[in-house]
Design a protein around this motif. Structure first.
Motif, PDB file in Angstrom:
ATOM      1  N   THR A 282     -13.819  33.697  -8.414  1.00 54.50           N
ATOM      2  CA  THR A 282     -14.344  35.064  -8.516  1.00 54.50           C
ATOM      3  C   THR A 282     -15.131  35.443  -7.261  1.00 54.50           C
ATOM      4  O   THR A 282     -15.056  36.581  -6.785  1.00 54.50           O
ATOM      5  N   THR A 283     -15.884  34.502  -6.701  1.00 52.11           N
ATOM      6  CA  THR A 283     -16.636  34.766  -5.473  1.00 52.11           C
ATOM      7  C   THR A 283     -15.684  34.940  -4.295  1.00 52.11           C
ATOM      8  O   THR A 283     -15.846  35.847  -3.473  1.00 52.11           O
ATOM      9  N   HIS A 418     -15.862  34.827 -17.793  1.00 54.16           N
ATOM     10  CA  HIS A 418     -16.400  35.620 -18.900  1.00 54.16           C
ATOM     11  C   HIS A 418     -17.199  36.792 -18.332  1.00 54.16           C
ATOM     12  O   HIS A 418     -17.967  36.623 -17.378  1.00 54.16           O
ATOM     13  N   PRO A 419     -17.067  37.971 -18.880  1.00 54.34           N
ATOM     14  CA  PRO A 419     -17.667  39.164 -18.268  1.00 54.34           C
ATOM     15  C   PRO A 419     -19.191  39.165 -18.194  1.00 54.34           C
ATOM     16  O   PRO A 419     -19.753  39.900 -17.374  1.00 54.34           O
ATOM     17  N   VAL A 444     -26.753  34.444 -18.399  1.00 55.31           N
ATOM     18  CA  VAL A 444     -25.953  35.573 -18.876  1.00 55.31           C
ATOM     19  C   VAL A 444     -26.677  36.886 -18.609  1.00 55.31           C
ATOM     20  O   VAL A 444     -27.906  36.947 -18.539  1.00 55.31           O
ATOM     21  N   GLU A 445     -25.867  37.952 -18.477  1.00 50.56           N
ATOM     22  CA  GLU A 445     -26.429  39.279 -18.205  1.00 50.56           C
ATOM     23  C   GLU A 445     -26.855  39.986 -19.478  1.00 50.56           C
ATOM     24  O   GLU A 445     -27.663  40.906 -19.443  1.00 50.56           O
ATOM     25  N   TRP A 456     -14.088  32.883 -27.699  1.00 47.98           N
ATOM     26  CA  TRP A 456     -13.501  33.337 -26.429  1.00 47.98           C
ATOM     27  C   TRP A 456     -12.860  32.184 -25.672  1.00 47.98           C
ATOM     28  O   TRP A 456     -11.801  32.311 -25.062  1.00 47.98           O
ATOM     29  N   ALA A 457     -13.541  31.038 -25.689  1.00 47.20           N
ATOM     30  CA  ALA A 457     -13.103  29.906 -24.874  1.00 47.20           C
ATOM     31  C   ALA A 457     -12.003  29.067 -25.515  1.00 47.20           C
ATOM     32  O   ALA A 457     -11.380  28.250 -24.832  1.00 47.20           O
ATOM     33  N   LYS A 458     -11.770  29.240 -26.795  1.00 45.15           N
ATOM     34  CA  LYS A 458     -10.865  28.340 -27.512  1.00 45.15           C
ATOM     35  C   LYS A 458      -9.509  28.233 -26.826  1.00 45.15           C
ATOM     36  O   LYS A 458      -9.008  27.138 -26.540  1.00 45.15           O
TER      37      LYS A 458
END
Length: 497
Positions: A282-283, A418-419, A444-445, A456-458
């Motif tokens: 992502t970076t 993850h967002p 987290v934000e 989500w991760a499953k």
């Protein structure tokens, strides 16, 4: 005149060129030779040669640092740089372990280390005073002389002193100069610490060997770095992933006109490099969209310099660290020395002229670190289409859970998509049923429940065979650059912190 080391001979040939810019001043190679000769003369203090005596020095990144480093070398000493942010106990350990003959410090740091010098009856010398010393005849130096001791991070044991010779340093530098196309016309901005291999060899060493200019900032400041990147005067920049993340955040907070100016400056540069930690995809992608630059990822460590690199020209594969650099041999073998298939996770071993000589005063650790003349890095890889991918350190990043070997770095890469997750670290914690369980610690934000994260991760983590995520932590220990620290997290999970 000191003798035979190519680094100093090259500097004489480049005498009129600018070597360093620091604190608003420019310094030529001739000035650097003159001032480092003064340092050497003062350290010698009437002796003919320091004969490998260790000199610890605490000098901020900039011209004075380079003059002191070169002066120690030209006097026949071994340079032991101290970390600017290190607390006194860590500095004390380095002084004690290295058996230093003296401490050199910047005028503003003399009082910080004075108690350490007095308790050991060591000379405490001002860097600027040393530089003003009248020159004397300096010893003739051979490349096989010891040059530097850098200390490892000590995350799994006490820090070890990595001993390199002038020949070792030269091999590390020339490998990168060839691979990354350094020339005397290059100009690089230096924002990295100068007690690690990244800042000393990859940036400073390569620049001065090439006759290029190394430009220092007094400390990392995102706005100041962006101004230099936007100037159009730089050709290279090297940093760690956290710095790129900070620069991205700063870019996103300025007006559009400033964003365009910053981005245009980056596009004029010929190379940007990321290293010292895994670069999140992502970076990489965000930086490419901002700067037009695809960061070159490479792999190295204190003991070997750099070993692997994506190419200067050609495809740079995300999440991969490329192929062996010039002069570097890499192998992947099992405990019997038999080759391991590319798709099977395996430690890489390194051989070549850039590999360190030994750990200071640790013959047993040195013996354990080598296998048939190959250095055992402790880093686990797979090879995909001839390109190496680092899965992590066998002692920290490879989690053995339910009979499977899971890479903490790969789990972190998934979680970062993850967002609402901005930072994360994954560690293994002991578990009676699984052997180890995967613990995810997150910044987290906004609010995120463990149950929601698991759902989500499953599917996303199924390919990595992760049985379950153990923990969600809101407050994380971090270092000065904000990087999540895995050893500290393990203590936190164990209830020790």
């Amino acid at each position: 005149m000191s003798g035979t080391l190519p680094l100093f001979a090259r500097a004489r040939d480049l005498a009129d060129r600018t070597a360093i810019t620091s604190d608003g001043e420019s310094y030529s190679y001739a000035q650097l030779l003159e001032d480092s000769a003064g340092v050497a003369a003062a350290l010698l203090d009437g002796r003919a040669n320091l004969d490998g005596a260790r000199v610890c020095f605490l000098v901020p990144p900039g011209y004075d640092y380079v003059a002191v480093q070169w002066g120690i070398w030209r006097a026949g000493g071994v340079a032991v740089p101290l970390g600017m942010m290190h607390p006194l106990p860590e500095l004390e350990y380095t002084l004690e372990d290295s058996g230093a003959m003296a401490i050199v410090a910047d005028a503003g740091l003399l009082e910080k280390v004075r108690p350490l010098a007095e308790s050991r009856n060591l000379p405490l010398l001002s860097s600027r005073v040393l530089m003003s010393h009248e020159p004397v005849a300096l010893p003739v130096l051979e490349p096989d002389r010891h040059a530097m001791i850098l200390y490892t991070s000590g995350t799994t044991s006490k820090p070890k002193g990595v001993v390199t010779s002038h020949a070792t340093i030269q091999a590390q530098i020339t490998s990168l100069v060839e691979a990354w196309g350094w020339t005397a016309d290059d100009r690089i901005l230096h924002v990295l610490p100068l007690h690690h291999i990244h800042g000393i060899i990859n940036v400073l060493g390569c620049a001065l060997w090439s006759g290029a200019c190394c430009e220092f900032l007094p400390k990392f400041d995102a706005a100041a770095v962006w101004e230099r990147l936007a100037s159009g005067r730089l050709s290279l920049f090297m940093a760690v992933p956290t710095i790129y993340a900070r620069l991205i955040s700063a870019w996103e907070q300025v007006p559009e006109s400033e964003q365009q100016r910053y981005s245009e400056g980056c596009r004029q540069m010929r190379l940007m490099v990321s290293g010292s930690a895994a670069l999140p995809v992502t970076t990489l992608e965000r930086w490419r969209s901002i700067s037009g630059q695809t960061l070159l990822e490479r792999y190295g460590m204190t003991e070997i310099g750099m070993g692997l690199s994506n190419p200067l020209e050609g495809e740079r594969v995300p999440r991969h660290v490329g192929r062996p650099l010039p002069g570097v041999e890499i192998r992947r073998v099992d405990n019997q020395g038999e080759p391991v298939p590319d798709d099977v996770p395996c430690e890489i071993q390194v051989r070549g002229p850039g590999v360190f000589e030994h750990y200071w005063n640790r013959p047993e650790a040195t013996e354990q670190a080598f296998m048939d003349g190959w250095f055992r890095t402790g880093d686990v890889t797979v090879v995909e289409d001839g390109v190496y991918r680092i899965l992590g350190r066998s002692s920290v990043d490879i989690i053995k859970t339910g009979g499977e070997k899971v890479s903490a770095l790969e789990i972190e890469e998934v979680l970062r998509t993850h967002p609402v997750i901005t930072q994360c670290a994954v560690v293994g914690v002991e578990d009676d049923e699984w052997g180890e369980r995967v613990a995810a610690c997150l910044v987290v934000e906004e609010e995120l429940t463990l149950e929601g994260l698991r759902d989500w991760a499953k599917q996303r983590l199924a390919v990595y065979k992760v049985p379950s995520l153990l923990l969600l932590v809101d407050q994380l220990p971090s270092n000065a650059m904000g990087k999540v620290q895995k050893p500290a997290i393990k203590k936190l999970i164990a209830g020790q912190e």
